[in-house]
Design an enzyme around this catalytic site. Structure first.
Site, PDB file in Angstrom:
ATOM      1  N   ARG A  98     -15.205   5.513   3.200  1.00 52.96           N
ATOM      2  CA  ARG A  98     -15.702   4.416   1.343  1.00 52.96           C
ATOM      3  C   ARG A  98     -15.087   5.216   0.523  1.00 52.96           C
ATOM      4  O   ARG A  98     -15.249   6.204   0.579  1.00 52.96           O
ATOM      5  CB  ARG A  98     -17.146   3.984   1.593  1.00 52.96           C
ATOM      6  CG  ARG A  98     -18.091   3.659   2.820  1.00 52.96           C
ATOM      7  CD  ARG A  98     -17.052   2.993   3.497  1.00 52.96           C
ATOM      8  NE  ARG A  98     -17.474   1.280   2.445  1.00 52.96           N
ATOM      9  CZ  ARG A  98     -17.329   0.671   2.168  1.00 52.96           C
ATOM     10  NH1 ARG A  98     -16.886  -0.267   3.225  1.00 52.96           N
ATOM     11  NH2 ARG A  98     -18.150  -0.584   1.106  1.00 52.96           N
ATOM     12  N   ASP A 129     -10.170  -2.133  -3.314  1.00 55.24           N
ATOM     13  CA  ASP A 129     -10.776  -2.042  -4.354  1.00 55.24           C
ATOM     14  C   ASP A 129     -10.825  -0.261  -4.669  1.00 55.24           C
ATOM     15  O   ASP A 129     -11.009   0.066  -5.806  1.00 55.24           O
ATOM     16  CB  ASP A 129     -12.124  -0.777  -3.491  1.00 55.24           C
ATOM     17  CG  ASP A 129     -12.800  -2.763  -2.784  1.00 55.24           C
ATOM     18  OD1 ASP A 129     -11.759  -3.348  -2.195  1.00 55.24           O
ATOM     19  OD2 ASP A 129     -13.419  -2.598  -2.128  1.00 55.24           O
ATOM     20  N   ASN A 176     -14.050 -14.164   0.006  1.00 54.07           N
ATOM     21  CA  ASN A 176     -13.442 -15.255  -0.504  1.00 54.07           C
ATOM     22  C   ASN A 176     -11.642 -15.125  -0.283  1.00 54.07           C
ATOM     23  O   ASN A 176     -11.211 -15.751   1.238  1.00 54.07           O
ATOM     24  CB  ASN A 176     -12.656 -14.770  -2.434  1.00 54.07           C
ATOM     25  CG  ASN A 176     -11.911 -16.405  -2.826  1.00 54.07           C
ATOM     26  OD1 ASN A 176     -10.909 -16.732  -2.222  1.00 54.07           O
ATOM     27  ND2 ASN A 176     -11.428 -16.487  -3.951  1.00 54.07           N
ATOM     28  N   GLN A 218     -10.929 -13.337  -5.936  1.00 53.68           N
ATOM     29  CA  GLN A 218      -9.932 -12.162  -5.477  1.00 53.68           C
ATOM     30  C   GLN A 218      -8.366 -12.830  -5.182  1.00 53.68           C
ATOM     31  O   GLN A 218      -8.348 -13.572  -5.372  1.00 53.68           O
ATOM     32  CB  GLN A 218     -10.131 -12.075  -3.580  1.00 53.68           C
ATOM     33  CG  GLN A 218     -11.637 -10.748  -3.882  1.00 53.68           C
ATOM     34  CD  GLN A 218     -11.684 -11.093  -2.459  1.00 53.68           C
ATOM     35  OE1 GLN A 218     -11.843 -11.886  -0.998  1.00 53.68           O
ATOM     36  NE2 GLN A 218     -12.370  -9.642  -1.872  1.00 53.68           N
ATOM     37  N   ASP A 257     -11.162 -13.465   2.543  1.00 57.05           N
ATOM     38  CA  ASP A 257     -11.652 -13.399   4.271  1.00 57.05           C
ATOM     39  C   ASP A 257     -12.050 -14.376   4.484  1.00 57.05           C
ATOM     40  O   ASP A 257     -11.410 -14.405   5.885  1.00 57.05           O
ATOM     41  CB  ASP A 257     -12.743 -12.413   4.502  1.00 57.05           C
ATOM     42  CG  ASP A 257     -12.938 -10.734   3.655  1.00 57.05           C
ATOM     43  OD1 ASP A 257     -12.776 -10.504   2.751  1.00 57.05           O
ATOM     44  OD2 ASP A 257     -13.155  -9.524   4.780  1.00 57.05           O
ATOM     45  N   GLU A 284     -11.675  -2.192  10.780  1.00 56.45           N
ATOM     46  CA  GLU A 284     -11.507  -3.485   9.485  1.00 56.45           C
ATOM     47  C   GLU A 284     -10.522  -2.933   9.072  1.00 56.45           C
ATOM     48  O   GLU A 284      -9.333  -3.331   8.758  1.00 56.45           O
ATOM     49  CB  GLU A 284     -12.480  -2.483   8.491  1.00 56.45           C
ATOM     50  CG  GLU A 284     -12.919  -2.793   7.032  1.00 56.45           C
ATOM     51  CD  GLU A 284     -13.595  -2.162   6.248  1.00 56.45           C
ATOM     52  OE1 GLU A 284     -14.359  -1.626   6.892  1.00 56.45           O
ATOM     53  OE2 GLU A 284     -13.795  -3.035   5.289  1.00 56.45           O
ATOM     54  N   TYR A 340     -10.443   4.211   3.178  1.00 58.76           N
ATOM     55  CA  TYR A 340     -10.579   2.908   2.760  1.00 58.76           C
ATOM     56  C   TYR A 340      -8.544   2.000   2.246  1.00 58.76           C
ATOM     57  O   TYR A 340      -7.558   2.510   2.917  1.00 58.76           O
ATOM     58  CB  TYR A 340     -11.635   2.231   1.693  1.00 58.76           C
ATOM     59  CG  TYR A 340     -11.982   1.512   1.872  1.00 58.76           C
ATOM     60  CD1 TYR A 340     -12.410   0.545   2.715  1.00 58.76           C
ATOM     61  CD2 TYR A 340     -12.874   0.666   0.646  1.00 58.76           C
ATOM     62  CE1 TYR A 340     -13.111  -0.003   2.829  1.00 58.76           C
ATOM     63  CE2 TYR A 340     -13.049  -0.427   0.676  1.00 58.76           C
ATOM     64  CZ  TYR A 340     -13.365  -1.108   1.800  1.00 58.76           C
ATOM     65  OH  TYR A 340     -14.571  -2.127   1.476  1.00 58.76           O
ATOM     66  N   TRP A 341      -8.948   1.993   0.220  1.00 62.67           N
ATOM     67  CA  TRP A 341      -7.455   1.654   0.654  1.00 62.67           C
ATOM     68  C   TRP A 341      -6.742   2.240  -0.673  1.00 62.67           C
ATOM     69  O   TRP A 341      -5.732   2.724  -0.896  1.00 62.67           O
ATOM     70  CB  TRP A 341      -7.879   0.787  -0.666  1.00 62.67           C
ATOM     71  CG  TRP A 341      -8.020  -0.448  -0.620  1.00 62.67           C
ATOM     72  CD1 TRP A 341      -9.535  -0.670  -0.276  1.00 62.67           C
ATOM     73  CD2 TRP A 341      -7.209  -1.758   0.234  1.00 62.67           C
ATOM     74  NE1 TRP A 341      -9.383  -2.411   0.592  1.00 62.67           N
ATOM     75  CE2 TRP A 341      -8.444  -2.735   0.622  1.00 62.67           C
ATOM     76  CE3 TRP A 341      -5.847  -1.930   0.506  1.00 62.67           C
ATOM     77  CZ2 TRP A 341      -7.378  -3.635   1.540  1.00 62.67           C
ATOM     78  CZ3 TRP A 341      -5.909  -3.209   1.297  1.00 62.67           C
ATOM     79  CH2 TRP A 341      -6.301  -4.170   1.747  1.00 62.67           C
ATOM     80  N   TYR A 373     -20.896  -6.512   5.306  1.00 64.21           N
ATOM     81  CA  TYR A 373     -20.239  -7.438   4.736  1.00 64.21           C
ATOM     82  C   TYR A 373     -21.134  -9.030   5.168  1.00 64.21           C
ATOM     83  O   TYR A 373     -20.557  -9.491   6.138  1.00 64.21           O
ATOM     84  CB  TYR A 373     -19.162  -7.967   4.936  1.00 64.21           C
ATOM     85  CG  TYR A 373     -18.373  -6.791   4.077  1.00 64.21           C
ATOM     86  CD1 TYR A 373     -18.526  -6.238   2.672  1.00 64.21           C
ATOM     87  CD2 TYR A 373     -17.258  -6.051   4.585  1.00 64.21           C
ATOM     88  CE1 TYR A 373     -17.914  -4.848   2.298  1.00 64.21           C
ATOM     89  CE2 TYR A 373     -16.820  -5.098   4.668  1.00 64.21           C
ATOM     90  CZ  TYR A 373     -16.408  -3.875   2.983  1.00 64.21           C
ATOM     91  OH  TYR A 373     -16.470  -3.322   2.871  1.00 64.21           O
ATOM     92  N   GLY A 420      -8.867  -6.967  -3.455  1.00 61.10           N
ATOM     93  CA  GLY A 420      -9.270  -6.835  -2.656  1.00 61.10           C
ATOM     94  C   GLY A 420      -9.029  -5.319  -2.525  1.00 61.10           C
ATOM     95  O   GLY A 420      -8.726  -4.994  -0.848  1.00 61.10           O
TER      96      GLY A 420
HETATM   97  C1  GLC Z   1     -14.206  -5.107   1.188  1.00 58.13           C
HETATM   98  C2  GLC Z   1     -12.137  -4.627   0.345  1.00 58.13           C
HETATM   99  C3  GLC Z   1     -12.156  -6.011   0.533  1.00 58.13           C
HETATM  100  C4  GLC Z   1     -12.523  -7.533   1.678  1.00 58.13           C
HETATM  101  C5  GLC Z   1     -14.213  -7.592   1.544  1.00 58.13           C
HETATM  102  C6  GLC Z   1     -14.707  -7.834   2.720  1.00 58.13           C
HETATM  103  O1  GLC Z   1     -14.325  -4.724  -0.270  1.00 58.13           O
HETATM  104  O2  GLC Z   1     -11.581  -3.968   0.033  1.00 58.13           O
HETATM  105  O3  GLC Z   1     -10.883  -6.433   0.740  1.00 58.13           O
HETATM  106  O4  GLC Z   1     -12.201  -8.223   1.270  1.00 58.13           O
HETATM  107  O5  GLC Z   1     -14.456  -5.709   1.756  1.00 58.13           O
HETATM  108  O6  GLC Z   1     -14.143  -7.781   4.111  1.00 58.13           O
END
Ligand code: GLC
Length: 413
Positions: free
Chosen positions: A194, A161, A36, A103, A38, A384, A341-342, A31, A159
């Site tokens: 992922r 995903d 936003n 976000q 973060d 993360e 992930y989520w 990233y 946020g």
């Molecule tokens: C992923 C997360 C998101 C976060 C971004 C950067 O997309 O799901 O919540 O803002 O990564 O860390």
């Protein structure tokens, strides 16, 4: 004790390492831009040792605010060809190249916490940011309400995903003509941690649609098949509005309409209570269906100032099923996947928001959530996110927001 001091230093090092001058990237490689929410967490982290730097983080974020008030989810300050989808794919229309979606609006709430650390410095900074924050929140109120609850128009907006909450609305999308593209995320992190290609095709299809419509909210309102009233957005906006009202009253700023907006959001939040599931839940606006998911966003009710005995029962149940809560998805659901992930992992940032809410309301489970987060980071570092069953690190490493959670909350005695 030595260990804690060590971790404090490590956390500061991570923030400094990811600092790009005025803004902080979530982690190198995976990233490489400003995200936003973060950034809002990063600001809270910086505030523990440098309040001026904390304010700069928020100011840089708001420098990307669009003319309609939206604050984008990614700001592409400097090109990085290694990232997909980049600025040319998004075609954002703000003053700085950016994505076209937003976000969770936690910036105002973090600003209040930062202000409380140094009121003298904070007063001037808040005065300048306040109208911008109000415009962003008004944009949500204007374009994103459904029965007073706040909607997302892309899975990335919440946020969270690939949470199972989006499975229903995502299935409605037929990603025709999405074309060939090369994902970059799986070059940094193992694909098993992922979102799948099925999800990714739909993420990109939604981006292409937004771009085709010039990110015009009016058009998106009718054309976008993905519109979900979501607990993350609803609870975070409700809290953010309460915090703006408090700041406005302290500093004698214009708070016209804020109390009414808070009432609308409070009612909206209550419409997210799924009586059969007995939990706050996401609602697909296009067909009225519940997602039927107990997620970590369901537990943000306290953060928004809403107490709930039913949600307390859910939290106790979920915490009893894992070693390191709060998991992003119900561990008793067949969709639970502890490392993807989520769809199962524990995220320190969500624990922070949930924990702050529980602490504000003197909730008996507050200590448990904080201690679990502390142990997670002590034993597994600043990754993360984490596997809720054994606590093992997952996703990217040296993560800004996990370091910020340590400095501002989990690591404090
Ligand atoms: C992923 C997360 C998101 C976060 C971004 C950067 O997309 O799901 O919540 O803002 O990564 O860390």
């Amino acid at each position: 004790m030595t260990r804690t001091i060590d971790l404090d230093q490590q956390a500061r090092n991570i923030l400094e390492m990811n600092d790009r001058g005025g803004y902080t990237i979530p982690t190198k490689g995976l990233y490489p831009y400003q995200w936003n929410w973060d950034s809002a967490f990063a600001a809270l982290g910086f505030a523990q040792f440098d309040c001026a730097r904390a304010w700069a983080e928020l100011e840089t974020l708001f420098s990307a605010q669009w003319p309609d008030g939206m604050v984008p989810h990614i700001v592409f300050h400097k090109a990085d060809p290694g990232y997909y989808p980049g600025p040319d794919v998004w075609g954002g229309i703000g003053p700085i190249p950016s994505s076209g979606i937003t976000q969770p609006p936690i910036a105002a709430s973090m600003a209040r916490l930062i202000y409380e650390k140094d009121r003298e410095l904070g007063a001037a900074r808040i005065r300048a940011l306040f109208p911008k924050m109000r415009r962003w929140h008004s944009w949500f109120m204007r374009w994103r309400l459904d029965q007073g609850a706040v909607c997302v128009t892309h899975p990335w907006e919440a946020g969270r995903d690939n949470t199972p909450e989006w499975d229903g609305p995502m299935a409605r999308i037929d990603p025709v003509d999405v074309g060939e593209y090369v994902r970059r995320d799986t070059q940094h992190v193992d694909g098993s941690m992922r979102p799948t290609k099925y999800d990714y095709d739909r993420y990109i299809w939604l981006v292409q649609m937004g771009r085709r419509l010039d990110w015009d909210q009016e058009k998106l309102l009718t054309e976008n098949p993905f519109r979900v009233a979501d607990p993350t957005m609803t609870f975070t906006l409700l809290r953010a509005q309460r915090d703006l009202l408090a700041l406005g009253q302290m500093l004698d700023l214009d708070v016209t309409d804020l109390a009414d907006e808070i009432e609308i959001l409070e009612q909206g939040a209550r419409t997210l209570w799924n009586p059969v599931l007995e939990s706050f839940d996401a609602r697909d606006v296009r067909n009225g269906d519940w997602a039927n998911c107990v997620s970590n966003a369901s537990f943000l009710c306290w953060y928004a100032g809403i107490s709930s005995e039913g949600q307390t029962r859910q939290l106790q149940r979920v915490l009893d099923k894992v070693q390191f809560g709060v998991p992003s998805h119900d561990p008793e659901s067949d969709k639970f996947d502890g490392r993807r992930y989520w769809r199962g992992p524990t995220w320190a940032v969500m624990n922070l928001l949930i924990g702050l809410g529980l602490e504000d309301m003197n909730h008996p489970l507050a200590g448990q959530v904080r201690n679990a987060t502390k142990t997670l980071i002590e034993e597994n570092g600043f990754s993360e996110y984490f596997d809720p069953m054994d606590g093992s690190a997952a996703g990217g490493q040296g993560f800004t927001w996990t370091a910020a959670v340590w400095l501002s909350w989990a690591g404090r005695s």
